[in-house]
Design a protein around this motif. Structure first.
Motif, PDB file in Angstrom:
ATOM      1  N   THR A  50       0.817  -1.051   0.004  1.00 21.94           N
ATOM      2  CA  THR A  50      -0.265   0.009  -0.044  1.00 21.94           C
ATOM      3  C   THR A  50       0.836   1.382  -0.038  1.00 21.94           C
ATOM      4  OG1 THR A  50      -1.824  -1.071   1.078  1.00 21.94           O
ATOM      5  CG2 THR A  50      -1.824   1.238   1.313  1.00 21.94           C
ATOM      6  N   THR A  51       1.758   1.214   0.859  1.00 17.32           N
ATOM      7  CA  THR A  51       2.897   2.254   0.921  1.00 17.32           C
ATOM      8  C   THR A  51       3.453   2.605  -0.523  1.00 17.32           C
ATOM      9  OG1 THR A  51       3.171   1.911   2.967  1.00 17.32           O
ATOM     10  CG2 THR A  51       4.959   3.399   2.043  1.00 17.32           C
ATOM     11  N   ILE A  52       3.860   1.617  -1.031  1.00 18.03           N
ATOM     12  CA  ILE A  52       4.529   1.444  -2.566  1.00 18.03           C
ATOM     13  C   ILE A  52       3.676   2.205  -3.422  1.00 18.03           C
ATOM     14  CG2 ILE A  52       5.578   0.102  -4.369  1.00 18.03           C
ATOM     15  CD1 ILE A  52       6.709  -1.667  -2.165  1.00 18.03           C
ATOM     16  N   THR A  53       2.406   1.835  -3.383  1.00 12.58           N
ATOM     17  CA  THR A  53       1.388   2.151  -4.329  1.00 12.58           C
ATOM     18  C   THR A  53       1.267   3.630  -4.121  1.00 12.58           C
ATOM     19  OG1 THR A  53       0.284  -0.034  -4.711  1.00 12.58           O
ATOM     20  CG2 THR A  53      -0.908   2.173  -4.908  1.00 12.58           C
ATOM     21  N   ALA A  54       0.989   4.150  -3.102  1.00 17.51           N
ATOM     22  CA  ALA A  54       0.851   5.631  -2.735  1.00 17.51           C
ATOM     23  C   ALA A  54       2.164   6.309  -3.086  1.00 17.51           C
ATOM     24  CB  ALA A  54       0.769   5.808  -1.176  1.00 17.51           C
ATOM     25  N   GLU A  55       3.332   5.793  -3.025  1.00 15.30           N
ATOM     26  CA  GLU A  55       4.489   6.483  -3.468  1.00 15.30           C
ATOM     27  C   GLU A  55       4.563   6.598  -4.832  1.00 15.30           C
ATOM     28  OE1 GLU A  55       7.956   4.944  -1.475  1.00 15.30           O
ATOM     29  OE2 GLU A  55       7.167   5.518   0.748  1.00 15.30           O
ATOM     30  N   VAL A  56       4.209   5.446  -5.478  1.00 18.25           N
ATOM     31  CA  VAL A  56       4.097   5.518  -7.170  1.00 18.25           C
ATOM     32  C   VAL A  56       3.247   6.680  -7.616  1.00 18.25           C
ATOM     33  CG1 VAL A  56       3.791   4.204  -9.258  1.00 18.25           C
ATOM     34  CG2 VAL A  56       5.232   3.264  -7.229  1.00 18.25           C
ATOM     35  N   LYS A  57       1.991   6.523  -7.193  1.00 12.50           N
ATOM     36  CA  LYS A  57       0.893   7.554  -7.338  1.00 12.50           C
ATOM     37  C   LYS A  57       1.519   8.901  -7.398  1.00 12.50           C
ATOM     38  CE  LYS A  57      -3.045   4.548  -7.057  1.00 12.50           C
ATOM     39  NZ  LYS A  57      -4.292   4.287  -6.333  1.00 12.50           N
ATOM     40  N   THR A  58       2.180   9.050  -6.059  1.00 15.49           N
ATOM     41  CA  THR A  58       2.699  10.484  -5.804  1.00 15.49           C
ATOM     42  C   THR A  58       3.666  10.847  -6.874  1.00 15.49           C
ATOM     43  OG1 THR A  58       2.148  10.456  -3.225  1.00 15.49           O
ATOM     44  CG2 THR A  58       3.725  12.041  -4.064  1.00 15.49           C
ATOM     45  N   ALA A  59       4.618   9.971  -7.237  1.00 10.86           N
ATOM     46  CA  ALA A  59       5.755  10.147  -8.280  1.00 10.86           C
ATOM     47  C   ALA A  59       5.124  10.615  -9.335  1.00 10.86           C
ATOM     48  CB  ALA A  59       6.670   9.144  -8.120  1.00 10.86           C
ATOM     49  N   LEU A  60       3.958   9.926  -9.885  1.00 12.32           N
ATOM     50  CA  LEU A  60       3.319  10.002 -11.003  1.00 12.32           C
ATOM     51  C   LEU A  60       2.760  11.324 -11.270  1.00 12.32           C
ATOM     52  CD1 LEU A  60       1.839   6.321 -11.755  1.00 12.32           C
ATOM     53  CD2 LEU A  60       3.974   7.533 -13.025  1.00 12.32           C
ATOM     54  N   ILE A  91       6.098   8.511 -22.791  1.00 16.27           N
ATOM     55  CA  ILE A  91       5.437   8.597 -21.549  1.00 16.27           C
ATOM     56  C   ILE A  91       5.350   7.483 -20.717  1.00 16.27           C
ATOM     57  CG2 ILE A  91       3.327   9.546 -20.352  1.00 16.27           C
ATOM     58  CD1 ILE A  91       3.297  11.746 -22.405  1.00 16.27           C
ATOM     59  N   ALA A  92       4.947   6.448 -21.520  1.00 16.42           N
ATOM     60  CA  ALA A  92       4.882   4.964 -21.024  1.00 16.42           C
ATOM     61  C   ALA A  92       6.087   4.727 -20.186  1.00 16.42           C
ATOM     62  CB  ALA A  92       4.211   3.931 -21.666  1.00 16.42           C
ATOM     63  N   GLN A  93       7.098   4.867 -20.861  1.00 17.19           N
ATOM     64  CA  GLN A  93       8.497   4.552 -20.603  1.00 17.19           C
ATOM     65  C   GLN A  93       8.749   5.197 -19.300  1.00 17.19           C
ATOM     66  OE1 GLN A  93      10.685   1.956 -21.416  1.00 17.19           O
ATOM     67  NE2 GLN A  93      12.074   2.342 -19.954  1.00 17.19           N
ATOM     68  N   HIS A  94       8.574   6.613 -19.349  1.00 15.92           N
ATOM     69  CA  HIS A  94       8.861   7.406 -18.267  1.00 15.92           C
ATOM     70  C   HIS A  94       8.128   7.150 -16.985  1.00 15.92           C
ATOM     71  CE1 HIS A  94      10.372  11.403 -16.312  1.00 15.92           C
ATOM     72  NE2 HIS A  94       9.173  11.555 -16.122  1.00 15.92           N
ATOM     73  N   ALA A  95       6.904   6.789 -17.181  1.00 16.21           N
ATOM     74  CA  ALA A  95       5.921   6.368 -15.995  1.00 16.21           C
ATOM     75  C   ALA A  95       6.597   5.042 -15.507  1.00 16.21           C
ATOM     76  CB  ALA A  95       4.522   6.226 -16.430  1.00 16.21           C
ATOM     77  N   MET A  96       7.066   3.991 -16.179  1.00 18.34           N
ATOM     78  CA  MET A  96       7.573   2.902 -15.648  1.00 18.34           C
ATOM     79  C   MET A  96       9.005   3.260 -14.691  1.00 18.34           C
ATOM     80  SD  MET A  96       8.702  -0.343 -17.768  1.00 18.34           S
ATOM     81  CE  MET A  96      10.027  -1.293 -17.404  1.00 18.34           C
ATOM     82  N   GLN A  97       9.796   4.215 -15.298  1.00 19.77           N
ATOM     83  CA  GLN A  97      11.033   4.698 -14.660  1.00 19.77           C
ATOM     84  C   GLN A  97      10.683   5.438 -13.403  1.00 19.77           C
ATOM     85  OE1 GLN A  97      12.843   7.018 -17.802  1.00 19.77           O
ATOM     86  NE2 GLN A  97      14.065   5.236 -18.831  1.00 19.77           N
ATOM     87  N   LEU A  98       9.427   6.162 -13.390  1.00 20.43           N
ATOM     88  CA  LEU A  98       9.449   6.754 -12.138  1.00 20.43           C
ATOM     89  C   LEU A  98       8.996   5.672 -11.256  1.00 20.43           C
ATOM     90  CD1 LEU A  98       7.298   9.885 -13.484  1.00 20.43           C
ATOM     91  CD2 LEU A  98       9.395   9.944 -12.383  1.00 20.43           C
ATOM     92  N   ALA A  99       8.174   4.654 -11.231  1.00 19.63           N
ATOM     93  CA  ALA A  99       7.654   3.603 -10.567  1.00 19.63           C
ATOM     94  C   ALA A  99       9.002   2.844 -10.012  1.00 19.63           C
ATOM     95  CB  ALA A  99       6.659   2.885 -11.240  1.00 19.63           C
ATOM     96  N   GLN A 106      10.146  -4.190  -6.510  1.00 17.97           N
ATOM     97  CA  GLN A 106      11.016  -5.357  -7.113  1.00 17.97           C
ATOM     98  C   GLN A 106      10.900  -5.122  -8.506  1.00 17.97           C
ATOM     99  OE1 GLN A 106      12.510  -7.423  -4.732  1.00 17.97           O
ATOM    100  NE2 GLN A 106      11.712  -5.958  -3.288  1.00 17.97           N
ATOM    101  N   SER A 107       9.903  -4.898  -9.200  1.00 10.91           N
ATOM    102  CA  SER A 107       9.791  -4.928 -10.606  1.00 10.91           C
ATOM    103  C   SER A 107       8.455  -4.035 -11.130  1.00 10.91           C
ATOM    104  CB  SER A 107       9.959  -6.389 -11.384  1.00 10.91           C
ATOM    105  OG  SER A 107       8.591  -6.954 -11.107  1.00 10.91           O
ATOM    106  N   VAL A 108       8.486  -3.821 -12.162  1.00 16.37           N
ATOM    107  CA  VAL A 108       7.180  -3.003 -12.768  1.00 16.37           C
ATOM    108  C   VAL A 108       6.666  -3.790 -14.025  1.00 16.37           C
ATOM    109  CG1 VAL A 108       6.295  -0.937 -13.640  1.00 16.37           C
ATOM    110  CG2 VAL A 108       8.131  -0.700 -11.878  1.00 16.37           C
ATOM    111  N   ASN A 109       5.318  -3.883 -14.056  1.00 17.73           N
ATOM    112  CA  ASN A 109       4.767  -4.502 -15.002  1.00 17.73           C
ATOM    113  C   ASN A 109       4.109  -3.413 -15.792  1.00 17.73           C
ATOM    114  OD1 ASN A 109       3.346  -6.314 -16.642  1.00 17.73           O
ATOM    115  ND2 ASN A 109       1.899  -7.102 -15.040  1.00 17.73           N
ATOM    116  N   ASN A 110       4.510  -2.973 -16.720  1.00 16.95           N
ATOM    117  CA  ASN A 110       3.945  -1.893 -17.380  1.00 16.95           C
ATOM    118  C   ASN A 110       2.939  -2.305 -18.731  1.00 16.95           C
ATOM    119  OD1 ASN A 110       3.569   0.535 -18.826  1.00 16.95           O
ATOM    120  ND2 ASN A 110       5.835   1.097 -19.010  1.00 16.95           N
TER     121      ASN A 110
END
Length: 121
Positions: A50-60, A91-99, A106-110
């Protein structure tokens, strides 16, 4: 003495039964402890996800190039899944890099889909 032999023979199965009962109680205690540890680990993992999800959303959301309202984020066991639509492969690649830069990922499933708007004049 003849009377004590049958009495001894009767006590032996009782002591074995008590020993087996004690072993079963000990196993039940071990099983309960293991279940509690598994429940704690599962809860701890869910909180981390849940923390990771929130931090990824914040970064995006903070990134000026990404329209984060179009990107859905889900995390399971540290694996972040990005779904939704974006306007370009960059933008898809950039979003993945942010995550990927978020701590604990551990990994990103884009799974972002690139949707370009066609001009109809």
């Amino acid at each position: 003495m003849v009377l004590s032999i049958p009495a001894f023979a009767q006590n032996e199965p009782a002591s074995q039964q008590m020993d087996q009962a004690g072993q079963k109680i000990e196993q039940a205690g071990s099983d309960t402890a293991a279940a509690a540890k598994d429940a704690y680990s599962g809860t701890e993992r869910a909180v981390k996800d849940t923390t990771i999800t929130a931090e990824v959303k914040t970064a995006l959301a903070r990134d000026k190039d990404v329209r984060s309202s179009e990107i859905h984020v889900d995390t399971i066991a540290g694996v972040v899944t990005l779904k939704g639509s974006v306007s370009s492969p960059e933008i898809a690649q950039h979003a993945m890099q942010l995550a990927e830069q978020v701590s604990g990922v551990q990994s990103v499933n884009n799974q972002l889909m690139v949707i370009t708007s066609a001009n109809t004049d």
